[in-house]
Design a protein around this motif. Structure first.
Motif, mmCIF file in Angstrom:
data_model
loop_
_atom_site.group_PDB
_atom_site.id
_atom_site.type_symbol
_atom_site.label_atom_id
_atom_site.label_comp_id
_atom_site.label_asym_id
_atom_site.label_seq_id
_atom_site.Cartn_x
_atom_site.Cartn_y
_atom_site.Cartn_z
ATOM 1 N N LEU A 11 3.026 3.091 6.764
ATOM 2 C CA LEU A 11 2.189 4.119 7.090
ATOM 3 C C LEU A 11 0.841 3.553 6.980
ATOM 4 C CD1 LEU A 11 3.935 7.158 5.103
ATOM 5 C CD2 LEU A 11 3.449 6.976 7.564
ATOM 6 N N CYS A 12 0.590 2.324 6.193
ATOM 7 C CA CYS A 12 -0.697 1.848 5.959
ATOM 8 C C CYS A 12 -1.333 0.858 6.585
ATOM 9 C CB CYS A 12 -1.121 2.107 4.413
ATOM 10 S SG CYS A 12 -0.212 0.688 3.527
ATOM 11 N N GLY A 13 -0.356 -0.299 6.833
ATOM 12 C CA GLY A 13 -0.766 -1.438 7.288
ATOM 13 C C GLY A 13 -1.380 -2.720 6.413
ATOM 14 N N ALA A 14 -1.411 -2.261 4.861
ATOM 15 C CA ALA A 14 -1.799 -3.359 4.051
ATOM 16 C C ALA A 14 -0.870 -4.653 3.985
ATOM 17 C CB ALA A 14 -1.857 -2.592 2.716
ATOM 18 N N CYS A 15 0.366 -4.520 4.354
ATOM 19 C CA CYS A 15 1.324 -5.437 4.369
ATOM 20 C C CYS A 15 1.350 -6.467 5.764
ATOM 21 C CB CYS A 15 2.469 -4.881 3.921
ATOM 22 S SG CYS A 15 3.194 -4.047 5.356
ATOM 23 N N THR A 16 0.515 -6.365 6.503
ATOM 24 C CA THR A 16 0.688 -6.907 7.896
ATOM 25 C C THR A 16 0.798 -8.300 7.831
ATOM 26 O OG1 THR A 16 -0.267 -4.845 8.862
ATOM 27 C CG2 THR A 16 -0.097 -6.554 10.359
ATOM 28 N N SER B 17 5.292 -5.762 6.783
ATOM 29 C CA SER B 17 6.456 -6.678 5.988
ATOM 30 C C SER B 17 7.054 -5.748 4.958
ATOM 31 C CB SER B 17 5.517 -7.813 5.590
ATOM 32 O OG SER B 17 4.624 -7.486 4.446
ATOM 33 N N CYS B 18 6.795 -4.663 4.737
ATOM 34 C CA CYS B 18 7.108 -3.932 3.624
ATOM 35 C C CYS B 18 8.465 -3.146 4.194
ATOM 36 C CB CYS B 18 6.173 -2.680 3.061
ATOM 37 S SG CYS B 18 6.011 -1.423 4.238
ATOM 38 N N ILE B 19 8.644 -3.161 5.489
ATOM 39 C CA ILE B 19 9.864 -2.649 6.181
ATOM 40 C C ILE B 19 10.906 -3.673 6.843
ATOM 41 C CG2 ILE B 19 9.353 -0.198 6.207
ATOM 42 C CD1 ILE B 19 8.765 -0.746 9.247
ATOM 43 N N GLY C 161 0.846 -1.363 0.171
ATOM 44 C CA GLY C 161 -0.009 0.137 0.006
ATOM 45 C C GLY C 161 0.811 1.239 0.146
ATOM 46 N N CYS C 162 1.810 1.141 0.804
ATOM 47 C CA CYS C 162 2.754 2.589 0.982
ATOM 48 C C CYS C 162 4.104 2.144 0.798
ATOM 49 C CB CYS C 162 2.346 3.293 2.195
ATOM 50 S SG CYS C 162 3.111 2.728 3.661
ATOM 51 N N GLY C 163 4.548 0.913 1.414
ATOM 52 C CA GLY C 163 6.096 0.963 1.367
ATOM 53 C C GLY C 163 6.906 1.191 2.493
#
Ligand code: FES
Ligand code: FES
Lengths: 151, 726
Positions: A42-47, A57-59, A37-39
């Motif tokens: 900031l957005c939590g889409a990758c949780t 998981s993006c970071i 979602g943001c990389g």
């Protein structure tokens, strides 16, 4: 060559150590339920869950999760909290476009795991890192409550 | 029970429907399958070569009894897959879970949106537009199946009836639809079939579970970004940050040295890096040394755009509405009130960043994407590749939010241009920063008002001049006639509900240099209802009249507007006391065929923090198809609108967008979300749209509430630019 345990399965992967888990999941293992979602957290889409705790998981470089238990939305229904959350999500009709929902469900399942009956402000605190542009927040709140009350 | 879906789903004990939510790339044998396919089939497999019954472009029935709706509209969260299926199922007399879905291929002839004129999902038109065609499609199939059964039984068709996927004879014999497929397919298609009367509806108007939810809670649902094509590579892109600029040169030596980076693609105005996965592509992109030719817009700023607009707004515009004689009436007014309102550029920031997967070969082009305009995707790909349109296959996927962004195909044009230079399929994904900085933006609007009140405080003269970019002139040029953009004045002119003897509304087109403007949730009305409902509130204050009473006094001829206004006022407890620092604000609207009134309760703290606490929304959208979807769309629409009214703005400096990600393009989060109560009015009027109207009237309800508690009138959005700390 890092070996990861994802949803109970071992994967031996030929990827750089600093590659974020998000892209390993999506583009290498091809589990596309986890979203970009943001990389930048900031957005939590990758949780996803690492040893039961929610992370972005993006970071998270792949090197930081070696030897740990990674759970994604594809397998969260196999955990008692995850199953309760999914059931409540269906019952309350939380979902609209659905793109953020993998992340919402992972955050909510982690919340329920650590706190079986969260208050409104505990729900807000646990879920405020997950953006939903479709605005499903009122139903997310209601569904977490319902899940926390279900047996 | 959670539904696990797969091709070999065996959980169905009763031999009822089995469902799969297939998203495949290249099927076995090289045949290509559609993007979204949501099938339900009965136990028995259809024999290849067996006849299917396809009385029209929307309905297909197989000998195994499986029913498919070829779905003209795309699902982006608005629940249309379910509502459209309900329309078919109602007339076909089958259960909702008997209807499978398949995304329609690009074809403007067969699948045009009757309200817009080509194949498009947008403008909150799905239910209003397909309300009749889809019921007719279902009814036609039903009539033909009955006729087929009747002739087999040698009885009058009128004596038979359809029920739960079967035709029943007067003697009580039954034939399933599947068994009638062959015979029905030989009949000629009747031209005029009778549709069910609303009082006989068993499905429409009752709450139905959404068909797309199960796959969206376990990660199985496939959005455009999830397309996985064998042999694919991954690319990410940087377009010239300055609008209208070009690529001058790029040094790719560092990028090409990275493991997993395969190729650097140069376009006129952008560079893309192709890699083994998105991460290497991203790493490669940031390792590039790019020099841009900034082009003609390098000095453009928000300020310069607004100055140009303010000047343009002084000229007379194209006439949108004229009642009575404003010019004559205004000098005689006892009191004259002027106001200028401004609304910012906005990005869409759908959660799914822009993306598109493309495979260009010598004689074909496949596109995997979630798009609101499938035929336009096909057209642009044909232009870029030089292939005829029939060689372009568009596989339409679920959309991770549209909000108007996916009504434009700029991302597809770019992805096809990149793919032309790449061997094999390539998935192009924009970073969030690229997505925010290369959006098509909701236009900046600059609105002037002049109103005249007579000695009795009656509003006798009213002038509204809208100044702003015309999206219509770019997006649908033939609709832009004599300088008038009907969308830019939608909500201000024809749909303006108040009775005033002298009304003048005009429109001045003014284009911001470099920026492309586009549709944004609520389109014209989101802008106009904010300015109109704010200005009407100003006039109520100027006449020291209660804002609800002031509106009521000019709505005698608008019973449906009055109906929602009174309902919202009653439910919100209009006039009842509120704590210190909390105010109530109201708005009314007629937009997309739906009447809405919203009342917001807003708190302004001593240090200027604005918090929306509660929103009450009364909705009259005529005939209701799926009530819970309506409530969900209104809730979501309101939340989308609150983000914009509090914080939403795209600003320009040096010809480029300043915002980058959700840190500086802030959107509402769960802890900032108010209580939202939605009340539906029930009637049998023609159905109105519901995807956007919730967004439309929330901004003025919030700012009018701020006025009620602080006495400060917000004439420029977002509130953060006017008020307190960020
Ligand atoms: S993609 Fe990881 S938090 Fe947004
Ligand atoms: S459901 Fe669409 S972003 Fe949350």
């Amino acid at each position: 060559m890092p070996t990861l345990t994802i949803n109970g399965q071992e994967h031996e992967l030929d990827v750089p150590d600093d590659m974020p888990l998000l892209w390993v999941l999506r583009d290498v293992v091809r589990l596309t339920g986890t979203k970009f979602g943001c990389g930048v957290a900031l957005c939590g889409a990758c949780t996803v869950h690492v040893d039961g705790r929610p992370i972005r998981s993006c970071i998270a470089p792949v090197s930081s999760v070696v030897g740990k238990k990674i759970t994604t939305v594809e397998a969260i229904g196999d955990t008692p909290s995850g199953e309760k959350i999914q059931r409540a999500w269906l019952d309350i009709e939380v979902v609209q476009c659905g793109y953020c929902q993998s992340g919402q469900i992972m955050s909510a399942a982690a919340l329920l795991e650590s706190n079986p009956s969260p208050t409104d402000s505990e729900i807000d605190a646990a879920m405020s890192g997950n953006i939903c542009r479709c605005g499903t927040y009122p139903r997310i709140r209601a569904a977490i409550k319902q899940a926390s009350q279900s047996g | 029970m959670l539904h696990r879906c797969s091709d070999d789903d065996k959980e169905d004990q009763k031999g009822l429907s089995r469902r799969t939510f297939l998203i495949t790339g290249v099927a076995a044998g090289g045949g290509l399958m559609l993007g979204v396919c949501f099938t339900r089939s009965r136990g028995a497999k259809a024999q290849t070569g067996e006849e299917t019954f396809e009385p029209n472009a929307f309905v297909r029935i197989q000998p195994d009894g499986s029913i498919t709706l070829v779905m003209p509209q795309v699902e982006m969260g608005q629940g249309t897959y379910t509502s459209m299926s309900m329309l078919i199922a109602e007339e076909l007399e089958v259960e909702l879970d008997e209807v499978g879905l398949e995304a329609a291929p690009p074809n403007d002839k067969l699948y045009k949106n009757p309200l817009i004129g080509f194949q498009v999902t947008g403008g909150s038109t799905s239910v209003p537009g397909f309300w009749e065609p889809l019921r007719r499609a279902g009814a036609t199939a039903r009539v033909m199946l009955i006729e087929a059964a009747a002739s087999q039984w040698q009885v009058e068709p009128a004596a038979c009836r359809a029920e739960k996927g079967e035709v029943v004879s007067p003697a009580g014999e039954r034939l399933s639809y599947g068994a009638l497929v062959g015979a029905a397919a030989k009949l000629s298609v009747p031209q005029n079939v009778t549709l069910k009367s609303p009082k006989d509806f068993t499905l429409i108007g009752t709450p139905a579970k959404r068909l797309d939810t199960p796959e969206k809670v376990d990660g199985k649902a496939k959005f455009g970004i999830d397309a996985m094509i064998p042999g694919m590579t991954f690319a990410t892109v940087s377009a010239c940050p300055v609008f209208g600029g070009k690529l001058k040169s790029v040094d790719d030596s560092k990028a090409m040295a990275l493991k997993g980076v395969r190729q650097v693609v140069r376009l006129d105005d952008a560079v893309a890096v192709v890699g083994d996965h998105m991460w290497t592509a991203m790493q490669g992109l940031s390792a590039l040394d790019i020099e841009w030719d900034k082009g003609p817009n390098a000095d453009v700023t928000t300020e310069s755009i607004v100055q140009q607009m303010a000047r343009a707004s002084e000229k007379e515009g194209a006439l949108a509405r004229s009642d009575g004689d404003f010019a004559k009436a205004i000098p005689n007014a006892a009191k004259k009130i002027d106001a200028v309102y401004e609304m910012p550029f906005l990005a869409h920031a759908a959660m799914e960043p822009m993306n598109c997967t493309v495979n260009v070969t010598k004689d074909s082009c496949d596109i995997w994407v979630g798009i609101q305009v499938a035929t336009r995707a096909q057209t642009t790909a044909a232009e870029v590749t030089g292939l005829p349109p029939e060689k372009i296959r568009v596989h339409n996927y679920l959309l991770g939010g549209g909000f108007g962004r996916r009504l434009d195909v700029d991302g597809i044009t770019q992805a096809v241009a990149i793919a032309k230079q790449v061997d094999g399929p390539v998935k192009v994904v924009w970073s969030r920063e690229e997505d925010i900085q290369h959006d098509v933006y909701r236009p900046y609007y600059y609105d002037r008002f002049t109103a005249g009140l007579d000695a009795q405080n009656q509003l006798v003269a009213y002038h509204h001049r809208v100044t702003g970019s015309s999206i219509l002139a770019r997006w649908a040029p033939p609709a832009f006639v004599k300088g008038l953009d009907e969308d830019a004045v939608n909500g201000a002119a024809k749909e303006f509900p108040y009775a005033i003897p002298n009304i003048l509304v005009d429109y001045v087109r003014d284009e911001p240099p470099g920026l492309t403007t586009g549709w944004w949730r609520g389109v014209g009305p989101t802008h106009n209802i904010f300015v109109v409902e704010s200005f009407i509130d100003e006039l109520a204050a100027a006449t020291k009249t209660d804002p609800v009473a002031f509106r009521r006094s000019m709505l005698a001829e608008q019973p449906r507007v009055l109906g929602v206004l009174d309902l919202a006022a009653e439910k919100a407890g209009w006039g009842s006391p509120l704590p210190d620092g909390v105010g109530r604000g109201v708005s009314v609207q007629f937009a997309m065929g739906t009447y809405i009134s919203q009342i917001a309760e807003v708190e302004v703290t001593k240090d200027g923090e604005v918090k929306v606490r509660r929103v009450v929304c009364a909705v009259d959208c005529g005939q209701i198809v799926n009530p819970d979807t309506i409530v969900a769309q209104i809730e979501g629409g309101i939340i989308f609108g609150i983000s914009a009214v509090l914080w939403g703005e795209i600003t320009i400096e040096g010809g480029r967008v300043e915002q980058t990600n959700f840190n500086d393009y802030r959107v509402l989060r769960i802890n900032e979300t108010p209580t939202i109560e939605v009340y539906l009015v029930k009637n049998e009027e023609a159905p109105g749209g519901i995807g956007e109207p919730g967004t439309v009237g929330i901004a003025p309800a919030v700012t009018n509430a701020i006025f009620a508690t602080t006495g400060r009138r917000i004439r420029k959005l977002p509130i953060k630019s006017q008020f307190g700390p960020e």
